[in-house]
Design an enzyme around this catalytic site. Structure first.
Site, PDB file in Angstrom:
ATOM      1  N   LYS A 181      51.978  60.538  -3.633  1.00 19.75           N
ATOM      2  CA  LYS A 181      52.024  60.554  -5.105  1.00 19.75           C
ATOM      3  C   LYS A 181      53.240  61.281  -5.690  1.00 19.75           C
ATOM      4  CE  LYS A 181      49.593  58.251  -6.215  1.00 19.75           C
ATOM      5  NZ  LYS A 181      49.838  56.800  -5.838  1.00 19.75           N
ATOM      6  N   SER A 182      54.303  61.344  -4.889  1.00 24.64           N
ATOM      7  CA  SER A 182      55.528  62.010  -5.349  1.00 24.64           C
ATOM      8  C   SER A 182      56.608  61.018  -5.758  1.00 24.64           C
ATOM      9  CB  SER A 182      56.062  62.917  -4.236  1.00 24.64           C
ATOM     10  OG  SER A 182      55.082  63.835  -3.843  1.00 24.64           O
ATOM     11  N   VAL A 220      56.858  54.955  -3.762  1.00 26.29           N
ATOM     12  CA  VAL A 220      57.049  53.534  -4.038  1.00 26.29           C
ATOM     13  C   VAL A 220      58.328  53.322  -4.868  1.00 26.29           C
ATOM     14  CG1 VAL A 220      56.051  51.579  -5.292  1.00 26.29           C
ATOM     15  CG2 VAL A 220      54.585  53.002  -3.872  1.00 26.29           C
ATOM     16  N   HIS A 269      54.642  59.866   5.145  1.00 23.54           N
ATOM     17  CA  HIS A 269      54.073  61.100   4.566  1.00 23.54           C
ATOM     18  C   HIS A 269      53.868  62.166   5.650  1.00 23.54           C
ATOM     19  CE1 HIS A 269      53.543  59.005   0.872  1.00 23.54           C
ATOM     20  NE2 HIS A 269      52.486  58.313   1.221  1.00 23.54           N
ATOM     21  N   SER A 301      47.993  62.412 -10.414  1.00 25.04           N
ATOM     22  CA  SER A 301      48.266  61.060  -9.940  1.00 25.04           C
ATOM     23  C   SER A 301      47.325  60.719  -8.769  1.00 25.04           C
ATOM     24  CB  SER A 301      49.736  60.993  -9.494  1.00 25.04           C
ATOM     25  OG  SER A 301      50.057  59.713  -9.052  1.00 25.04           O
ATOM     26  N   ALA A 348      65.261  49.898 -11.542  1.00 23.04           N
ATOM     27  CA  ALA A 348      64.379  50.963 -11.048  1.00 23.04           C
ATOM     28  C   ALA A 348      63.681  51.709 -12.193  1.00 23.04           C
ATOM     29  CB  ALA A 348      65.176  51.947 -10.189  1.00 23.04           C
ATOM     30  N   GLU A 362      59.496  50.656 -16.648  1.00 24.80           N
ATOM     31  CA  GLU A 362      58.968  49.421 -17.258  1.00 24.80           C
ATOM     32  C   GLU A 362      59.425  48.177 -16.501  1.00 24.80           C
ATOM     33  OE1 GLU A 362      56.553  49.207 -19.155  1.00 24.80           O
ATOM     34  OE2 GLU A 362      56.480  51.359 -19.584  1.00 24.80           O
ATOM     35  N   ASN A 363      60.695  48.180 -16.052  1.00 26.72           N
ATOM     36  CA  ASN A 363      61.207  47.015 -15.317  1.00 26.72           C
ATOM     37  C   ASN A 363      60.543  46.897 -13.949  1.00 26.72           C
ATOM     38  OD1 ASN A 363      62.829  46.435 -17.453  1.00 26.72           O
ATOM     39  ND2 ASN A 363      64.620  47.488 -16.616  1.00 26.72           N
ATOM     40  N   MET A 364      60.339  48.041 -13.339  1.00 26.04           N
ATOM     41  CA  MET A 364      59.723  48.026 -12.014  1.00 26.04           C
ATOM     42  C   MET A 364      58.244  47.633 -12.106  1.00 26.04           C
ATOM     43  SD  MET A 364      59.775  51.146  -9.333  1.00 26.04           S
ATOM     44  CE  MET A 364      58.545  51.136  -8.024  1.00 26.04           C
TER      45      MET A 364
HETATM   46  P1  A3P Z   1      51.618  58.566 -11.867  1.00 18.80           P
HETATM   47  O1  A3P Z   1      50.313  58.261 -11.216  1.00 18.80           O
HETATM   48  O2  A3P Z   1      51.692  59.986 -12.371  1.00 18.80           O
HETATM   49  O3  A3P Z   1      52.004  57.594 -12.920  1.00 18.80           O
HETATM   50  P2  A3P Z   1      53.675  57.346  -4.825  1.00 18.80           P
HETATM   51  O4  A3P Z   1      54.520  56.124  -4.829  1.00 18.80           O
HETATM   52  O5  A3P Z   1      54.221  58.434  -3.923  1.00 18.80           O
HETATM   53  O6  A3P Z   1      52.255  57.022  -4.569  1.00 18.80           O
HETATM   54  O7  A3P Z   1      53.783  58.014  -6.277  1.00 18.80           O
HETATM   55  C1  A3P Z   1      53.169  57.363  -7.367  1.00 18.80           C
HETATM   56  C2  A3P Z   1      53.688  57.945  -8.656  1.00 18.80           C
HETATM   57  O8  A3P Z   1      55.054  57.533  -8.873  1.00 18.80           O
HETATM   58  C3  A3P Z   1      52.879  57.391  -9.828  1.00 18.80           C
HETATM   59  O9  A3P Z   1      52.766  58.484 -10.751  1.00 18.80           O
HETATM   60  C4  A3P Z   1      53.796  56.282 -10.338  1.00 18.80           C
HETATM   61  O10 A3P Z   1      53.555  55.897 -11.667  1.00 18.80           O
HETATM   62  C5  A3P Z   1      55.149  56.945 -10.166  1.00 18.80           C
HETATM   63  N1  A3P Z   1      56.253  55.972 -10.226  1.00 18.80           N
HETATM   64  C6  A3P Z   1      56.410  54.850  -9.507  1.00 18.80           C
HETATM   65  N2  A3P Z   1      57.506  54.177  -9.915  1.00 18.80           N
HETATM   66  C7  A3P Z   1      58.059  54.887 -10.928  1.00 18.80           C
HETATM   67  C8  A3P Z   1      59.208  54.700 -11.778  1.00 18.80           C
HETATM   68  N3  A3P Z   1      59.989  53.642 -11.685  1.00 18.80           N
HETATM   69  N4  A3P Z   1      59.446  55.659 -12.713  1.00 18.80           N
HETATM   70  C9  A3P Z   1      58.658  56.734 -12.832  1.00 18.80           C
HETATM   71  N5  A3P Z   1      57.558  56.961 -12.058  1.00 18.80           N
HETATM   72  C10 A3P Z   1      57.263  56.043 -11.119  1.00 18.80           C
END
Ligand code: A3P
Length: 292
Positions: free
Chosen positions: A45-46, A49, A100, A130, A219, A222-224
């Site tokens: 969750k950092s 993705v 991880h 998250s 990246a 919104e686009n992603m």
């Molecule tokens: P939130 O749940 O706080 O929105 P991981 O990929 O390690 O599981 O991390 C997921 C977190 O990265 C989610 O946070 C997700 O929304 C955020 N995230 C993914 N793509 C992002 C982007 N393009 N910009 C900002 N945050 C992004």
């Protein structure tokens, strides 16, 4: 090896029981590392993705130009959750991975600085929030009824990836053993171009201004979020069983959402533990969207 509900504890670290390949974990030390391999390592969750998408955009012209329709999950493979690890050996170079794992489980070649590692980190209160939503959405993780319940699990390390404090401390304190660059999620939010340049410099990749513009634009959250190659919606479609409730991998993508989730008492308790666990820690954190 310990079998907990939803999780498997292997050498002190929790993995998703139903998804992880134990034989691969047992042999991970010997996993052959190539000089031009690139790894994203992060606590869950950092922004993993996000970084996967970023690496795909940097490395793959067809992906950047949208002429290839291959999902990032097939280009940036999850090391410990690959359904067929022999596939990883057969992949052409440069191979891109995410993982991880804690520092001590890293394959031997990584410890010999053979490949590059980007360690992505995020303030742990937002990680926790998250994670709380993610654990509800994903059927292979244990859901918690409320934040109070989840916070206990998180602070005891009874979650995927185990204890956040141990993960980041371990990688940071052993950084001299690795070829590693630390990147902060919040800096990516505040200035994606600068963070992308930092990543490119570390990887020795030079992009034209036009290509850099394309990477940064695609990246953006919104686009992603609307890009099915990047947002994991295809994964959830392929694996119906993974989705327990409505929800998305890309949820809010901001800094400071913890303020909407934690009570004053929870926040104070968290701060106390954070100060104790992270005393003298050299990396800084950003907790608020307005913070410099
Ligand atoms: P939130 O749940 O706080 O929105 P991981 O990929 O390690 O599981 O991390 C997921 C977190 O990265 C989610 O946070 C997700 O929304 C955020 N995230 C993914 N793509 C992002 C982007 N393009 N910009 C900002 N945050 C992004």
């Amino acid at each position: 090896m310990e079998d907990l509900e939803f999780l498997l504890k292997f050498k002190g670290c929790h993995f998703i029981h139903s998804e992880v390949n134990v034989e691969f974990l047992e042999n991970m030390d010997d996993f052959e590392i190539r000089e031009d391999d690139v790894f994203i390592v992060s606590y869950p969750k950092s922004g993993t993705v996000w970084a996967q998408h970023l690496l795909s955009l940097i490395y793959c012209e067809e992906y950047r130009k949208r002429t290839a329709n291959v999902d990032t999950v097939y280009r940036v493979r999850h090391l410990e959750y690959s359904p067929d690890p022999s596939d990883l050996d057969r992949s052409p170079s440069p191979r891109l991975f995410c993982s991880h794992i804690p520092y001590y489980l890293a394959p031997r070649g990584l410890k010999k600085q053979k490949a590059k590692i980007i360690y992505l980190y995020r303030n742990p209160k937002d990680v926790m929030c998250s994670f709380f939503h993610f654990s509800k959405m994903l059927s292979v993780l244990k859901p918690s009824a409320n934040m109070e319940e989840f916070m206990e699990l998180f602070l005891e390390g009874k979650v995927l990836g185990s204890l956040w404090f141990d993960h980041i401390r371990g990688w940071c304190e052993h950084k001299s053993h690795f070829n590693i660059q630390f990147i902060m999620y919040e800096n990516m939010i505040k200035d994606l171009r600068s963070s992308t340049l930092k990543v490119c410099k570390f990887l020795g990749k030079e992009l034209s201004k036009e290509d850099m513009d394309a990477v940064v634009s695609q990246a953006m959250f919104e686009n992603m979020k609307s890009d099915p190659r990047a947002n994991y919606e295809n994964v959830l479609k392929r694996r119906h069983d993974l989705r327990r409730t409505d929800g998305h991998f890309l949820r809010k993508g901001t800094i400071g959402d913890w303020k909407n989730h934690m009570t004053v008492a929870q926040n104070e308790r968290f701060d106390k533990i954070f100060q104790k666990e992270m005393k003298d820690f050299p990396l800084k954190f950003i907790w608020d969207i307005n913070e410099e």
